[in-house]
Design a protein around this motif. Structure first.
Motif, short mmCIF file in Angstrom:
data_model
loop_
_atom_site.label_atom_id
_atom_site.label_comp_id
_atom_site.label_asym_id
_atom_site.label_seq_id
_atom_site.Cartn_x
_atom_site.Cartn_y
_atom_site.Cartn_z
N PRO A 2 0.71 -1.37 0.05
CA PRO A 2 0.10 -0.06 -0.04
C PRO A 2 0.82 1.39 0.11
CG PRO A 2 -0.79 -1.57 1.56
CD PRO A 2 0.65 -2.08 1.23
N VAL A 3 0.42 2.43 -0.75
CA VAL A 3 1.13 3.41 -0.68
C VAL A 3 0.49 4.46 0.38
CG1 VAL A 3 1.44 5.69 -1.87
CG2 VAL A 3 1.35 3.19 -3.22
N LYS A 4 1.43 4.91 1.18
CA LYS A 4 0.96 5.83 2.45
C LYS A 4 0.50 7.11 1.95
CE LYS A 4 3.30 2.90 5.73
NZ LYS A 4 4.18 2.45 6.85
N VAL A 5 -0.78 7.68 2.31
CA VAL A 5 -1.22 9.00 1.95
C VAL A 5 -1.74 9.62 3.20
CG1 VAL A 5 -3.18 10.13 0.46
CG2 VAL A 5 -1.97 8.20 -0.48
N ALA A 6 -1.01 10.44 3.62
CA ALA A 6 -1.18 11.31 4.86
C ALA A 6 -2.41 12.55 4.30
CB ALA A 6 -0.07 12.04 5.29
N VAL A 7 -3.36 12.73 5.26
CA VAL A 7 -4.18 13.90 4.95
C VAL A 7 -4.28 14.45 6.10
CG1 VAL A 7 -6.44 14.57 4.23
CG2 VAL A 7 -5.53 12.51 3.12
N THR A 8 -4.24 15.82 6.46
CA THR A 8 -4.46 16.76 7.48
C THR A 8 -5.63 17.42 7.36
OG1 THR A 8 -3.33 18.79 6.98
CG2 THR A 8 -2.02 17.11 7.57
N GLY A 9 -6.17 17.54 8.58
CA GLY A 9 -7.57 18.37 8.65
C GLY A 9 -8.60 17.30 8.38
N ALA A 10 -8.42 16.22 8.46
CA ALA A 10 -9.23 14.75 7.97
C ALA A 10 -10.55 14.87 8.53
CB ALA A 10 -8.31 13.71 8.25
N ALA A 11 -10.90 15.46 9.63
CA ALA A 11 -12.30 15.45 9.97
C ALA A 11 -13.03 16.52 9.58
CB ALA A 11 -12.29 15.54 11.53
N ILE A 38 -13.59 19.29 3.80
CA ILE A 38 -13.06 19.10 2.50
C ILE A 38 -12.53 17.37 2.68
CG2 ILE A 38 -10.74 19.06 1.10
CD1 ILE A 38 -11.09 22.21 1.66
N GLY A 39 -11.96 17.28 3.90
CA GLY A 39 -11.87 15.70 4.28
C GLY A 39 -12.88 14.76 4.06
N TYR A 40 -13.98 15.25 4.31
CA TYR A 40 -15.18 14.22 4.46
C TYR A 40 -15.44 13.89 3.03
CZ TYR A 40 -19.73 12.33 5.59
OH TYR A 40 -20.79 11.40 5.79
N SER A 41 -15.02 14.75 1.96
CA SER A 41 -15.09 14.18 0.53
C SER A 41 -13.99 13.63 0.07
CB SER A 41 -15.79 15.49 -0.27
OG SER A 41 -15.73 15.27 -1.52
N ALA A 95 -10.87 17.04 17.70
CA ALA A 95 -11.48 16.40 16.24
C ALA A 95 -11.39 15.00 16.19
CB ALA A 95 -11.21 17.50 15.33
N LEU A 96 -10.42 14.38 16.95
CA LEU A 96 -10.39 12.88 16.75
C LEU A 96 -11.29 11.93 16.91
CD1 LEU A 96 -6.96 12.49 18.37
CD2 LEU A 96 -7.37 12.37 16.06
N LYS A 97 -12.27 12.40 17.83
CA LYS A 97 -13.71 11.62 17.87
C LYS A 97 -14.56 11.50 16.57
CE LYS A 97 -17.40 10.26 21.16
NZ LYS A 97 -18.36 10.01 20.33
N THR A 98 -14.59 12.89 15.93
CA THR A 98 -15.37 13.03 14.80
C THR A 98 -14.60 12.25 13.81
OG1 THR A 98 -15.95 15.15 15.50
CG2 THR A 98 -16.01 14.75 13.15
N LEU A 99 -13.26 12.12 13.80
CA LEU A 99 -12.66 11.40 12.76
C LEU A 99 -12.78 10.06 12.84
CD1 LEU A 99 -10.56 11.65 10.42
CD2 LEU A 99 -8.83 11.59 12.11
N GLU A 100 -13.14 9.58 14.10
CA GLU A 100 -13.36 7.97 14.47
C GLU A 100 -14.57 7.64 13.56
OE1 GLU A 100 -13.16 7.26 18.47
OE2 GLU A 100 -11.10 7.86 18.65
#
Ligand code: NAX
Length: 329
Positions: A4-13, A16-19, A46-51
């Motif tokens: 797998p290629v590792k793709v990091a995304v910040t502000g993930a919750a 824009i992250g949601y799409s 925001a980690l709970k939302t991200l979960e």
């Protein structure tokens, strides 16, 4: 399937992250045959939302999604990343001056630049979407001295796509007939969407439009102020279109721009077109599969375009002076 290629995304919750996350996970960024490991960075609250978002990613059962890691430490989340999409940023709150905004974002992008420098994979490519995108990219790049500056870019593809759509609508052509669009300068209201080098159905776009007043008084301000118009209509800022542009930008960078065409990307200036070397400014750029890019050379710039490019570049230069004074670069 391959590793797998590792793709990091910040502000993930965020919005824009949601799409964005679902499109990466479904294979739209790297292709349907490339498994992806998503590594998602958020601030602790925001980690709970991200979960919850990760639960939804699980529920899509995407065949290309191999693994998801979440956390609030960039040193952990950027570990081994080959692609980093820096979306999370500090929005401008009421009463905040531009200097305060640059300073708040500077704290985020210095830390993330250092973490990328220390932990990302050797083939890392960084796309900055979070605003002020160009200067945030400059800060991250300047704080990652061991990563080549050609591996950092900022997003002006949303502006590019908006310009393509406005032109296509004006001349009654499908968007697929519009090529060679360019956004010059900063991702801000000073940006310059250029119809003098764009083509529609193979014909020069400015000639096809045949109306300089429309270009100056309608086209340019509509593209440059589209973000504000979306907020006015929708009650919140562009999200799905920004995610789509982030995919377009990064996919074309990694897999190569279309033969015989170019894309708009903010990249480190090498002094081309009189843009001061070192600024992260948007140019017409060609990309080659594997992640190389080159600024298109030899375009003739008339006095009208020169004035517009210079005004946007002057703003970028002011932003660079401000973050230099703040000791962020
Ligand atoms: P949201 O406010 O919905 O989401 C941002 C997320 O980033 C939040 O969940 C927040 O917790 C997180 N965040 C904040 N600081 C962080 C840090 N240090 N590390 C990790 N995560 C962090 O904003 P959204 O609508 O998703 O927009 C994100 C950014 O994109 C904003 O800066 C926005 O201005 C910018 N945009 C850029 C565009 C472009 O074309 N370059 C267009 C769309 C958008 O306006």
């Amino acid at each position: 399937m391959s590793t797998p290629v590792k793709v990091a995304v910040t502000g993930a919750a965020g919005q824009i992250g949601y799409s964005l996350l679902f499109r990466i996970a479904s294979g739209e960024l790297l292709g349907k045959d490339t498994p992806v490991e998503l590594r998602l960075l958020e601030i602790a609250p925001a980690l709970k939302t991200l979960e919850g978002v990760v639960m939804e990613l699980d529920d899509c059962a995407f065949p290309t999604l191999a693994k998801v890691e979440i956390g609030d430490d960039p040193n952990v989340i950027f570990d081994g990343a080959s692609v980093a999409l820096l979306v999370g940023a500090r929005p401008r709150s009421k009463g905040m001056e531009r200097g305060d905004l640059l300073e708040a974002n500077g704290a985020i992008f210095t830390a993330q630049g250092k973490a990328l420098n220390d932990h990302a994979a050797d083939d890392i490519r960084v796309t900055v979407t979070g605003n002020p995108a160009n200067t945030n990219a400059l800060i991250a790049m300047s704080n990652a001295p061991d990563i080549g500056s050609e591996r950092f870019s900022a997003l002006t593809r949303l502006d590019h796509n908006r310009a393509v759509a406005q032109l296509a609508a004006k001349v009654g052509a499908p968007v697929s007939e519009v090529t060679h669009m360019t956004i010059w300068g900063n991702h801000s209201a000073t940006q310059y969407p250029d119809l003098f080098h764009a083509r529609v159905g193979g014909r020069n776009a400015a000639e096809a439009v045949g109306d300089q007043a429309w270009i100056e008084d309608t086209f340019i301000p509509t593209v440059a102020k589209r973000g504000a118009a979306i907020i006015e209509a929708r009650g919140s800022s562009s999200a799905a279109s920004a995610a789509s542009a982030t995919i377009d930008h990064t996919r074309d960078w990694l897999r190569g721009s279309a033969q015989g065409d170019w894309v708009s990307m903010a990249v480190r200036s090498d002094g081309s077109y009189g843009v001061a070397e070192g600024l992260m400014s948007s140019f017409p750029v060609t990309t080659t599969a594997g992640g190389g890019h080159e600024i298109v050379q030899g375009l003739e710039i008339d006095d009208f375009s020169r004035g517009k490019i210079d005004a946007s570049v002057a703003e970028l230069s002011d932003e660079r002076d401000a973050v230099t004074q703040l000791g962020l670069i």
